[in-house]
Write a protein that holds these residues in place. Structure first.
Motif, PDB file in Angstrom:
ATOM      1  N   GLN A 198      -3.371  -2.614   7.794  1.00  0.00           N
ATOM      2  CA  GLN A 198      -2.805  -2.242   6.497  1.00  0.00           C
ATOM      3  C   GLN A 198      -1.897  -3.352   5.962  1.00  0.00           C
ATOM      4  O   GLN A 198      -1.890  -3.632   4.755  1.00  0.00           O
ATOM      5  CB  GLN A 198      -2.020  -0.927   6.625  1.00  0.00           C
ATOM      6  CG  GLN A 198      -2.917   0.296   6.753  1.00  0.00           C
ATOM      7  CD  GLN A 198      -2.155   1.567   7.058  1.00  0.00           C
ATOM      8  OE1 GLN A 198      -1.015   1.521   7.533  1.00  0.00           O
ATOM      9  NE2 GLN A 198      -2.774   2.709   6.790  1.00  0.00           N
ATOM     10  N   LYS A 199      -1.163  -4.007   6.836  1.00  0.00           N
ATOM     11  CA  LYS A 199      -0.303  -5.118   6.421  1.00  0.00           C
ATOM     12  C   LYS A 199      -1.138  -6.317   5.982  1.00  0.00           C
ATOM     13  O   LYS A 199      -0.806  -6.999   4.998  1.00  0.00           O
ATOM     14  CB  LYS A 199       0.625  -5.502   7.578  1.00  0.00           C
ATOM     15  CG  LYS A 199       1.637  -6.572   7.212  1.00  0.00           C
ATOM     16  CD  LYS A 199       2.586  -6.853   8.359  1.00  0.00           C
ATOM     17  CE  LYS A 199       3.601  -7.927   7.973  1.00  0.00           C
ATOM     18  NZ  LYS A 199       4.547  -8.215   9.075  1.00  0.00           N
ATOM     19  N   LYS A 207       5.120   1.180  16.669  1.00  0.00           N
ATOM     20  CA  LYS A 207       5.609   0.248  15.652  1.00  0.00           C
ATOM     21  C   LYS A 207       4.572  -0.819  15.318  1.00  0.00           C
ATOM     22  O   LYS A 207       4.446  -1.238  14.170  1.00  0.00           O
ATOM     23  CB  LYS A 207       6.900  -0.425  16.134  1.00  0.00           C
ATOM     24  CG  LYS A 207       8.151   0.384  15.862  1.00  0.00           C
ATOM     25  CD  LYS A 207       9.388  -0.448  16.110  1.00  0.00           C
ATOM     26  CE  LYS A 207      10.640   0.306  15.684  1.00  0.00           C
ATOM     27  NZ  LYS A 207      11.863  -0.471  15.891  1.00  0.00           N
ATOM     28  N   THR A 222      -2.095   4.898  15.389  1.00  0.00           N
ATOM     29  CA  THR A 222      -1.258   5.087  14.193  1.00  0.00           C
ATOM     30  C   THR A 222       0.250   5.125  14.446  1.00  0.00           C
ATOM     31  O   THR A 222       1.021   4.710  13.589  1.00  0.00           O
ATOM     32  CB  THR A 222      -1.641   6.404  13.491  1.00  0.00           C
ATOM     33  OG1 THR A 222      -1.528   7.487  14.446  1.00  0.00           O
ATOM     34  CG2 THR A 222      -3.066   6.351  12.969  1.00  0.00           C
ATOM     35  N   LYS A 224      -1.621  -0.065  11.429  1.00  0.00           N
ATOM     36  CA  LYS A 224      -0.533  -0.656  10.644  1.00  0.00           C
ATOM     37  C   LYS A 224      -0.716  -2.160  10.488  1.00  0.00           C
ATOM     38  O   LYS A 224      -0.375  -2.737   9.445  1.00  0.00           O
ATOM     39  CB  LYS A 224       0.816  -0.359  11.313  1.00  0.00           C
ATOM     40  CG  LYS A 224       1.228   1.099  11.263  1.00  0.00           C
ATOM     41  CD  LYS A 224       2.547   1.320  11.970  1.00  0.00           C
ATOM     42  CE  LYS A 224       2.932   2.800  11.981  1.00  0.00           C
ATOM     43  NZ  LYS A 224       4.185   3.039  12.741  1.00  0.00           N
ATOM     44  N   GLN A 225      -1.275  -2.810  11.495  1.00  0.00           N
ATOM     45  CA  GLN A 225      -1.517  -4.246  11.420  1.00  0.00           C
ATOM     46  C   GLN A 225      -2.529  -4.576  10.321  1.00  0.00           C
ATOM     47  O   GLN A 225      -2.321  -5.503   9.522  1.00  0.00           O
ATOM     48  CB  GLN A 225      -2.011  -4.775  12.774  1.00  0.00           C
ATOM     49  CG  GLN A 225      -0.980  -4.718  13.876  1.00  0.00           C
ATOM     50  CD  GLN A 225      -1.543  -5.166  15.216  1.00  0.00           C
ATOM     51  OE1 GLN A 225      -2.411  -6.035  15.279  1.00  0.00           O
ATOM     52  NE2 GLN A 225      -1.060  -4.567  16.297  1.00  0.00           N
TER      53      GLN A 225
END
Length: 491
Positions: free
Chosen positions: A403-404, A395, A392, A400-401
């Protein structure tokens, strides 16, 4: 004299385009050194080139050898001069069945990746590194913190070592004090982030980086890559700019694979011999490397690179090194009435943090090699909490990947804390470090990524612990329900 002679005639669009093309072509040629077509030596080594029709360059030595060969071959110069027209030659019947080479077809015979860039006069006066432009250790570590979770000691050691190295490069040696190189030996379990840390470091410093495996290296003359091939990769990473390459970083991974082989009667061509061959390169030497190729046998130009200011970082997992450390620690603490139990260190995960140079030497690395890697440090084994943070916090975190990816379909992706800990626990069982995280999430996200685009009404997907443990499925929330929840939260 006609009236037109008194006025300038504006060039046509075709003429202007042709002039522009000639200028750009000329600039491109000026950027690279001329290479001899026969011996493939650059202009700075072979001297001034002789240009022949077709844009081919030949050095004076090769041209002289060609004339000498022609003089002793029995072919008269008159016959050679009459070869310009193949049709006339065949019609006269002098030399039948001989086809002439069209030199214009040979233009651009060498790709740019095998050409050597010229040294510009303005760049020679300008120093490559300025002491003021080198970031301080705390700034280097702060930048690493954005991408790498944990490993505080390793990041601190690496930041100081890199800072001191580039200060050494920029330092003045007129006072007679020469600072030694700060090459590093990094030891850590698989998947702990050794390669990722070096990649991030090179990206932050904006210096050329070459990453290579020691597994393919062999002693010169045997099948495999020569030791100089690692420098050749750095030169390619620096776009064949020798000056820039001489201030780069070389990371040699899997360095434990060139340890001395035990109980072998054969010649150790990929072990101790490679270590001995790397000694001069690590310390600083003039190394002749092929440009744009990994083999010296290829017909490519050779370039000399000085490794004095190249920072070498060696890394390896060193399997079974824990047993050597454990044996040493047990010997130190197994005498007397208060002696420790022999199984005291059996369950300790971070045993590699207690490593000493003598342990690595006993593993099979020769003392001369270790002496040229003065900075020895280890990375910690990843705990479950560290794996959750890796998922989590960075960067480019895996969560996050995804979620994008789903945000592009206007779908919100949420991971519950219990689900993240369940994923980390599964990754911990695999014992391959952070590499397992991606494989596990890929497996659970496959059906979601496949089904979500089918229904435009889906607004949110929540990954739960039950879904990770195979007891249920993910929670799907429709767009209407999401709007109601938002209104309730506002009220």
């Amino acid at each position: 004299m006609s009236e037109q002679d008194f006025y300038e005639v504006e060039p046509t669009q075709e003429e202007t385009t042709a002039e522009t093309a000639d200028t750009s072509d000329h600039d491109d040629k000026d950027e690279y050194e001329q290479i001899c077509y026969i011996c493939h030596r650059p202009e700075r080594v072979a001297g001034k080139m002789i240009k022949i029709p077709g844009g081919i360059c030949i050095c004076a030595d090769c041209m002289q050898k060609t004339f000498d060969t022609m003089n002793y071959s029995g072919i008269s110069m008159d016959d050679m001069m009459n070869m310009s027209n193949l049709n006339n030659l065949n019609n006269n019947g002098k030399m039948p069945n001989i086809s002439m080479i069209n030199l214009s077809d040979l233009q651009g015979f060498m790709p740019n990746q095998q050409k050597i860039k010229k040294k510009k006069k303005s760049e020679q006066k300008k120093p490559m590194l300025d002491i003021k432009s080198i970031p301080a250790p705390h700034k280097i570590k702060a930048s690493l913190d954005e991408y790498i979770v944990g490993q505080e000691h390793a990041k601190k050691v690496m930041s100081v070592a890199v800072y001191n190295h580039y200060k050494r490069v920029a330092a003045d040696t007129d006072d007679g004090i020469e600072i030694e190189k700060s090459n590093m030996l990094m030891i850590g379990p698989t998947g702990s982030g050794k390669t990722y840390m070096v990649k991030t470091l090179a990206k932050l410093l904006d210096v050329p980086l070459a990453i290579t495996d020691a597994t393919s290296l062999t002693e010169a003359g045997y099948i495999g890559d020569d030791i100089e091939s690692v420098v050749s990769k750095l030169l390619a990473a620096a776009d064949n700019d020798v000056e820039r390459a001489e201030h780069g970083i070389i990371f040699i991974d899997e360095i434990d694979k060139i340890a001395k082989k035990k109980n072998t009667n054969q010649r150790d061509v990929s072990g101790e011999s490679v270590q001995q061959g790397m000694l001069k390169m690590l310390e600083g030497a003039e190394v002749e490397v092929p440009v744009g190729a990994s083999s010296k046998n290829a017909m490519v130009p050779m370039m000399t690179v000085n490794t004095r200011n190249i920072l070498f970082i060696c890394g390896g997992a060193f399997p079974d090194l824990e047993e050597i450390i454990k044996e040493r620690l047990n010997k130190e603490a197994s005498i007397g009435f208060k002696a420790d139990l022999k199984d005291k260190y059996d369950k300790e995960e971070n045993l590699l943090t207690k490593v000493l140079v003598e342990d690595v030497r006993k593993y099979g690395m020769i003392p001369e090699f270790l002496g040229r890697l003065p900075i020895l440090f280890s990375l910690e084994a990843l705990t479950e909490d560290m794996l959750v943070r890796i998922l989590t916090e960075p960067k480019s975190a895996i969560v996050k990947q995804y979620q994008k990816l789903l945000a592009m379909d206007e779908v919100k992706l949420v991971f519950e804390d219990d689900a993240l800990h369940a994923i980390a626990a599964k990754a911990k069982e695999k014992k391959v470090g952070a590499r397992a995280l991606r494989a596990i999430i890929e497996d659970f996200m496959l059906d979601i990524m496949y089904e979500i685009p089918k229904d435009d009404n889906i607004g949110m997907v929540t990954i739960t612990k039950d879904y990770i443990e195979g007891k249920g499925g993910p929670l799907i929330t429709m767009r209407g329900c999401m709007e109601l929840e938002d209104k309730e939260a506002v009220i």
